[in-house]
Write a protein that holds these residues in place. Structure first.
Motif, mmCIF file in Angstrom:
data_model
loop_
_atom_site.group_PDB
_atom_site.id
_atom_site.type_symbol
_atom_site.label_atom_id
_atom_site.label_comp_id
_atom_site.label_asym_id
_atom_site.label_seq_id
_atom_site.Cartn_x
_atom_site.Cartn_y
_atom_site.Cartn_z
ATOM 1 N N GLY A 205 3.480 -14.883 -3.662
ATOM 2 C CA GLY A 205 2.283 -15.063 -4.202
ATOM 3 C C GLY A 205 1.142 -13.975 -4.010
ATOM 4 N N PRO A 206 0.901 -13.821 -2.912
ATOM 5 C CA PRO A 206 -0.386 -12.733 -2.560
ATOM 6 C C PRO A 206 0.127 -11.266 -3.268
ATOM 7 C CG PRO A 206 0.048 -14.090 -0.748
ATOM 8 C CD PRO A 206 1.103 -14.228 -1.582
ATOM 9 N N MET A 207 1.564 -11.074 -3.034
ATOM 10 C CA MET A 207 2.091 -9.581 -3.526
ATOM 11 C C MET A 207 1.620 -9.763 -5.061
ATOM 12 S SD MET A 207 3.420 -7.549 -1.351
ATOM 13 C CE MET A 207 4.088 -6.760 -2.091
ATOM 14 N N ALA A 208 1.883 -10.626 -5.891
ATOM 15 C CA ALA A 208 1.994 -10.706 -7.333
ATOM 16 C C ALA A 208 0.317 -10.511 -7.476
ATOM 17 C CB ALA A 208 2.276 -12.026 -7.988
ATOM 18 N N GLU A 209 -0.567 -11.012 -6.757
ATOM 19 C CA GLU A 209 -1.935 -10.928 -6.840
ATOM 20 C C GLU A 209 -2.384 -9.681 -6.727
ATOM 21 O OE1 GLU A 209 -5.693 -11.980 -8.002
ATOM 22 O OE2 GLU A 209 -3.992 -13.034 -8.282
ATOM 23 N N LEU A 210 -1.759 -8.943 -5.894
ATOM 24 C CA LEU A 210 -1.877 -7.519 -5.463
ATOM 25 C C LEU A 210 -1.642 -6.458 -6.481
ATOM 26 C CD1 LEU A 210 -1.175 -7.443 -1.662
ATOM 27 C CD2 LEU A 210 -3.361 -7.341 -2.597
ATOM 28 N N TYR A 211 -0.399 -6.981 -7.155
ATOM 29 C CA TYR A 211 0.131 -6.263 -8.451
ATOM 30 C C TYR A 211 -0.784 -6.388 -9.416
ATOM 31 C CZ TYR A 211 4.516 -4.467 -5.946
ATOM 32 O OH TYR A 211 5.317 -4.125 -5.232
ATOM 33 N N LYS A 212 -1.434 -7.546 -9.472
ATOM 34 C CA LYS A 212 -2.449 -7.756 -10.904
ATOM 35 C C LYS A 212 -3.541 -6.898 -10.487
ATOM 36 C CE LYS A 212 -0.919 -12.261 -11.973
ATOM 37 N NZ LYS A 212 -1.250 -13.657 -12.052
ATOM 38 N N GLU A 214 -3.674 -3.960 -9.310
ATOM 39 C CA GLU A 214 -3.140 -2.634 -9.374
ATOM 40 C C GLU A 214 -3.013 -1.874 -8.137
ATOM 41 O OE1 GLU A 214 -5.498 -0.379 -12.023
ATOM 42 O OE2 GLU A 214 -4.845 -1.400 -14.044
ATOM 43 N N TYR A 215 -2.466 -2.856 -7.134
ATOM 44 C CA TYR A 215 -2.188 -2.286 -5.772
ATOM 45 C C TYR A 215 -0.637 -2.272 -5.726
ATOM 46 C CZ TYR A 215 -6.836 -2.520 -4.117
ATOM 47 O OH TYR A 215 -8.229 -2.336 -3.936
ATOM 48 N N ASP A 227 5.760 5.471 14.296
ATOM 49 C CA ASP A 227 5.022 4.443 14.940
ATOM 50 C C ASP A 227 4.114 3.928 13.846
ATOM 51 O OD1 ASP A 227 2.609 6.968 15.940
ATOM 52 O OD2 ASP A 227 4.038 7.000 14.467
ATOM 53 N N MET A 228 4.408 4.456 12.401
ATOM 54 C CA MET A 228 3.411 4.069 11.553
ATOM 55 C C MET A 228 3.817 2.763 10.669
ATOM 56 S SD MET A 228 2.013 7.562 9.913
ATOM 57 C CE MET A 228 0.698 6.792 9.162
ATOM 58 N N ASN A 229 2.824 2.112 10.233
ATOM 59 C CA ASN A 229 3.468 0.875 9.413
ATOM 60 C C ASN A 229 4.316 1.346 8.201
ATOM 61 O OD1 ASN A 229 3.563 -1.527 8.001
ATOM 62 N ND2 ASN A 229 1.533 -2.063 8.417
ATOM 63 N N PRO A 230 5.407 0.803 7.877
ATOM 64 C CA PRO A 230 6.198 1.209 6.650
ATOM 65 C C PRO A 230 5.655 0.855 5.545
ATOM 66 C CG PRO A 230 7.277 -0.621 8.148
ATOM 67 C CD PRO A 230 6.148 -0.028 8.655
ATOM 68 N N VAL A 231 4.824 -0.293 5.366
ATOM 69 C CA VAL A 231 4.337 -0.696 4.222
ATOM 70 C C VAL A 231 2.842 -0.852 4.326
ATOM 71 C CG1 VAL A 231 4.420 -2.899 2.611
ATOM 72 C CG2 VAL A 231 6.467 -2.180 3.971
ATOM 73 N N HIS A 232 2.411 -0.170 3.047
ATOM 74 C CA HIS A 232 0.833 -0.364 3.239
ATOM 75 C C HIS A 232 0.402 -0.203 1.663
ATOM 76 C CE1 HIS A 232 1.453 3.819 2.858
ATOM 77 N NE2 HIS A 232 0.374 4.097 2.091
ATOM 78 N N PHE A 233 -0.941 -0.652 1.573
ATOM 79 C CA PHE A 233 -1.119 -0.505 -0.051
ATOM 80 C C PHE A 233 -2.184 0.294 -0.436
ATOM 81 C CE2 PHE A 233 0.174 -4.917 1.235
ATOM 82 C CZ PHE A 233 0.939 -5.385 0.345
ATOM 83 N N ARG A 234 -1.799 1.010 -1.821
ATOM 84 C CA ARG A 234 -2.874 2.093 -2.451
ATOM 85 C C ARG A 234 -3.157 1.643 -3.558
ATOM 86 N NH1 ARG A 234 2.091 4.747 -2.422
ATOM 87 N NH2 ARG A 234 2.585 5.236 -4.673
ATOM 88 N N GLY A 235 -4.468 1.936 -3.995
ATOM 89 C CA GLY A 235 -5.128 1.924 -5.487
ATOM 90 C C GLY A 235 -4.660 2.965 -6.224
ATOM 91 N N ASP A 236 -4.104 2.902 -7.421
ATOM 92 C CA ASP A 236 -3.820 3.978 -8.435
ATOM 93 C C ASP A 236 -4.885 4.444 -8.790
ATOM 94 O OD1 ASP A 236 -1.340 3.345 -7.626
ATOM 95 O OD2 ASP A 236 -0.709 2.475 -9.823
#
Length: 236
Positions: A205-212, A214-215, A227-236
């Motif tokens: 659910g949260p991932m679908a909202e983030l895709y909406k 545009e993240y 040592d870095m987080n393999p998953v993060h979010f960025r805006g286009d």
């Protein structure tokens, strides 16, 4: 009168020897019977005593065995109770479960799951997708039963020798989108453990909202470092 008394005296003399012999015989017979009865009674008592001794010995042996069985049953019950308590404590220990999940996830770190690949297909990466041969530890179908003709093919699991190469393949697959091989669409995914898939479902659910909004997720890159987080979010 004198003649009558004389006759009686003669009769007594004639009867007294017979009466004396009869009593003697009777007394002798009684003594013999008494001795025989005593011997029989003694023999019977000895036999009864022997039987009672055997029964007593058997009862003693059974008592010892029963005591041994009771002791073993108590010991087994105590060990079983200890195992149940230990298992109950282990089930409540979330850290062990998290460690198992983490170890399973690490063991799948170099895996890629291919969906839609036709049955009996080999070496497609070497000839059509990648320019150079890949170093693979193994490749196999999933544990699902072999599909019948017309059904969806089994997923294929590839284990890369180096997880960095696997990450590059996953990133490239995400950039290109669905791949087409012999008219069949195939997709490449990370080979997540069942527990990890359950956790990902919880965040659907949260991932679908983030895709909406545009993240989009950014996949792991070897340039980031381990040592870095393999998953993060960025805006286009």
């Amino acid at each position: 009168m004198s003649k009558a008394k004389g006759k009686h005296a003669e009769k007594d003399k004639e009867l007294s020897p017979a009466a004396s012999i009869t009593m003697s015989n009777i007394s002798s017979l009684l003594d013999e019977h008494r001795a025989a009865l005593s011997a029989d009674l003694k023999s019977s008592l000895e036999s009864l005593t022997s039987t009672l001794d055997s029964i007593h010995s058997t009862i003693t042996d059974h008592r010892q065995r029963i005591d041994f069985l009771v002791t073993n049953a108590i010991s087994a019950d105590e060990r079983l109770q200890y195992l149940e308590d230990t298992c109950s404590a282990l089930q409540k220990d979330e850290s062990l479960k998290l460690k198992v999940v983490d170890l399973e996830g690490r063991s799948r770190r170099q895996n890629v799951r291919i969906i839609g690949l036709p049955e009996s297909t080999e070496a497609i990466f070497r000839t059509e997708i990648l320019a150079s041969p890949l170093e693979l530890d193994r490749a196999h179908h999933s544990l699902a039963p072999k599909p019948s003709p017309g059904e969806k093919p089994q997923p294929v699991i590839l284990r890369f020798h180096r997880f960095q190469v696997k990450d590059l393949v996953i990133c490239e697959a995400c950039k290109r989108g669905p791949l087409v091989y012999k008219g069949r669409t195939i997709r490449l995914f990370d080979d997540y453990s069942p527990d990890m898939l359950k956790q990902r479902v919880e965040y659907r659910g949260p991932m679908a909202e983030l895709y909406k909004r545009e993240y989009k997720t950014a996949h792991y890159s070897t340039e980031w470092g381990e040592d870095m987080n393999p998953v993060h979010f960025r805006g286009d």
